[in-house]
Write an enzyme that holds these catalytic residues in place. Structure first.
Site, mmCIF file in Angstrom:
data_model
loop_
_atom_site.group_PDB
_atom_site.id
_atom_site.type_symbol
_atom_site.label_atom_id
_atom_site.label_comp_id
_atom_site.label_asym_id
_atom_site.label_seq_id
_atom_site.Cartn_x
_atom_site.Cartn_y
_atom_site.Cartn_z
ATOM 1 N N GLY A 244 67.010 -119.928 1.453
ATOM 2 C CA GLY A 244 67.153 -120.499 2.786
ATOM 3 C C GLY A 244 68.063 -121.713 2.877
ATOM 4 O O GLY A 244 68.804 -121.891 3.845
ATOM 5 N N GLU B 219 66.689 -129.189 1.993
ATOM 6 C CA GLU B 219 65.765 -128.124 2.399
ATOM 7 C C GLU B 219 66.177 -127.527 3.739
ATOM 8 O O GLU B 219 66.733 -128.215 4.596
ATOM 9 C CB GLU B 219 64.358 -128.712 2.574
ATOM 10 N N ASP B 220 65.835 -126.256 3.931
ATOM 11 C CA ASP B 220 66.059 -125.635 5.238
ATOM 12 C C ASP B 220 65.026 -126.140 6.247
ATOM 13 O O ASP B 220 65.359 -126.585 7.332
ATOM 14 C CB ASP B 220 66.030 -124.100 5.134
ATOM 15 N N ASP C 189 57.591 -127.430 6.345
ATOM 16 C CA ASP C 189 56.495 -127.005 7.210
ATOM 17 C C ASP C 189 55.231 -127.752 6.754
ATOM 18 O O ASP C 189 55.030 -128.906 7.118
ATOM 19 C CB ASP C 189 56.367 -125.479 7.076
ATOM 20 N N PHE D 254 57.782 -119.970 14.754
ATOM 21 C CA PHE D 254 58.548 -119.448 13.633
ATOM 22 C C PHE D 254 60.012 -119.342 14.024
ATOM 23 O O PHE D 254 60.342 -118.991 15.149
ATOM 24 C CB PHE D 254 58.007 -118.066 13.219
ATOM 25 N N VAL D 255 60.905 -119.697 13.113
ATOM 26 C CA VAL D 255 62.339 -119.665 13.417
ATOM 27 C C VAL D 255 63.096 -118.856 12.362
ATOM 28 O O VAL D 255 62.686 -118.782 11.203
ATOM 29 C CB VAL D 255 62.932 -121.091 13.513
ATOM 30 N N ASP E 195 64.783 -116.877 7.110
ATOM 31 C CA ASP E 195 64.558 -115.442 7.194
ATOM 32 C C ASP E 195 63.184 -115.083 7.754
ATOM 33 O O ASP E 195 62.261 -115.896 7.763
ATOM 34 C CB ASP E 195 64.650 -114.826 5.792
ATOM 35 N N ARG F 23 69.048 -114.083 7.950
ATOM 36 C CA ARG F 23 69.598 -115.337 7.410
ATOM 37 C C ARG F 23 71.017 -115.596 7.908
ATOM 38 O O ARG F 23 71.464 -116.728 7.967
ATOM 39 C CB ARG F 23 69.636 -115.289 5.882
HETATM 40 P P1 IMP Z 1 56.131 -125.419 3.286
HETATM 41 O O1 IMP Z 1 55.875 -125.361 1.821
HETATM 42 O O2 IMP Z 1 54.930 -125.003 4.092
HETATM 43 O O3 IMP Z 1 56.681 -126.749 3.749
HETATM 44 O O4 IMP Z 1 57.175 -124.269 3.615
HETATM 45 C C1 IMP Z 1 58.518 -124.435 3.465
HETATM 46 C C2 IMP Z 1 59.193 -123.096 3.250
HETATM 47 O O5 IMP Z 1 58.572 -122.021 3.975
HETATM 48 C C3 IMP Z 1 60.616 -123.172 3.766
HETATM 49 O O6 IMP Z 1 61.517 -123.607 2.768
HETATM 50 C C4 IMP Z 1 60.886 -121.752 4.214
HETATM 51 O O7 IMP Z 1 61.379 -120.963 3.148
HETATM 52 C C5 IMP Z 1 59.533 -121.221 4.627
HETATM 53 N N1 IMP Z 1 59.358 -121.358 6.087
HETATM 54 C C6 IMP Z 1 58.507 -122.201 6.723
HETATM 55 N N2 IMP Z 1 58.612 -122.068 8.057
HETATM 56 C C7 IMP Z 1 59.546 -121.126 8.271
HETATM 57 C C8 IMP Z 1 60.111 -120.553 9.480
HETATM 58 O O8 IMP Z 1 59.783 -120.887 10.627
HETATM 59 N N3 IMP Z 1 61.061 -119.605 9.302
HETATM 60 C C9 IMP Z 1 61.473 -119.189 8.065
HETATM 61 N N4 IMP Z 1 60.991 -119.707 6.930
HETATM 62 C C10 IMP Z 1 60.026 -120.662 7.031
HETATM 63 MG MG MG Z 2 61.493 -117.333 3.540
#
Ligand code: IMP
Ligand code: MG
Length: 193
Positions: free
Chosen positions: A42, A97-98, A101, A150-151, A157, A163
């Site tokens: 991502g 980071e993309d 969350d 969700f995006v 993705d 992507r």
């Molecule tokens: P975290 O560990 O919960 O902070 O999740 C981060 C990772 O989850 C990101 O680097 C993404 O790969 C994936 N992710 C979280 N939210 C989204 C979303 O809305 N769309 C796509 N990927 C997401």
């Molecule tokens: Mg993903």
């Protein structure tokens, strides 16, 4: 666009914001050579645009991790599949980071990188969905505050699809996409999308 999805950040907004982030980072790291570490897959799109907006010598590296969770949620359980192939001791490291969350992924990566004794360690994330944060984490550089939806697009993705979209698109009906993950594939071929 459709009832299932709508543009959240258009390519032009993203371009402008990435340019601002690049300028800010260049100003903060003047005289130094930061190491940007991005997370596949991502983060690759954002990193590619960001490095070209930082008017400094920078080094770029990638990490790849596996997650054990469902398609949309990372459970914070990660395993390193590809690691930074450089000595980070005494370097100024920026984790790119993309989206952040819950913060579980970033916290894990931060702890791994911190173990390598960098001179400094910061996070630059394109999107920050701070309302969903479980782990307290304050990224130094944030592109956009992301609403609780969700995006996809610009590297992000849904089940490894979408992507390559130039815009960041929010999914308004996630169940419809779960039923048919290819539902939004017209967006990928529509030049005006
Ligand atoms: P975290 O560990 O919960 O902070 O999740 C981060 C990772 O989850 C990101 O680097 C993404 O790969 C994936 N992710 C979280 N939210 C989204 C979303 O809305 N769309 C796509 N990927 C997401
Ligand atoms: Mg993903």
């Amino acid at each position: 666009m459709t009832e299932v999805a709508s543009v959240l950040y258009a390519r032009e907004d993203i371009r402008r914001r990435v340019e601002e982030l690049g300028r800010t980072i260049a100003g903060d790291y003047v005289g130094r050579e930061p190491v940007l570490v991005s997370v596949l897959t991502g983060g690759a799109v954002f990193l590619a645009d960001l490095v070209r907006r930082i008017d400094l010598p920078v080094e770029t590296h990638f990490m790849a991790i596996s997650r054990y969770g469902d398609a949309e949620e990372s459970m914070g359980r990660v395993q390193i599949l590809l690691d930074v192939d450089a000595d980070l001791t005494g370097r100024d490291v920026i984790l790119v980071e993309d989206i952040i969350d819950t913060g579980m992924t970033s916290r894990y990566l931060l702890s791994v990188l911190a173990g390598r004794q960098p001179a400094s360690l910061e996070i630059c994330t394109l999107l920050d969905r701070s309302v969903r944060r479980i782990v307290p984490l304050e990224p130094r550089y944030v592109g956009f505050e992301c609403p609780d939806a969700f995006v996809i697009g610009y590297g992000l993705d849904f089940m490894d699809r979408y992507r390559s979209l130039s815009d960041i698109v929010r999914i308004d009906d996630l169940n419809a996409l779960r039923d048919d993950p290819d539902l939004l594939s017209p967006l990928l071929t529509d030049a005006a999308a």
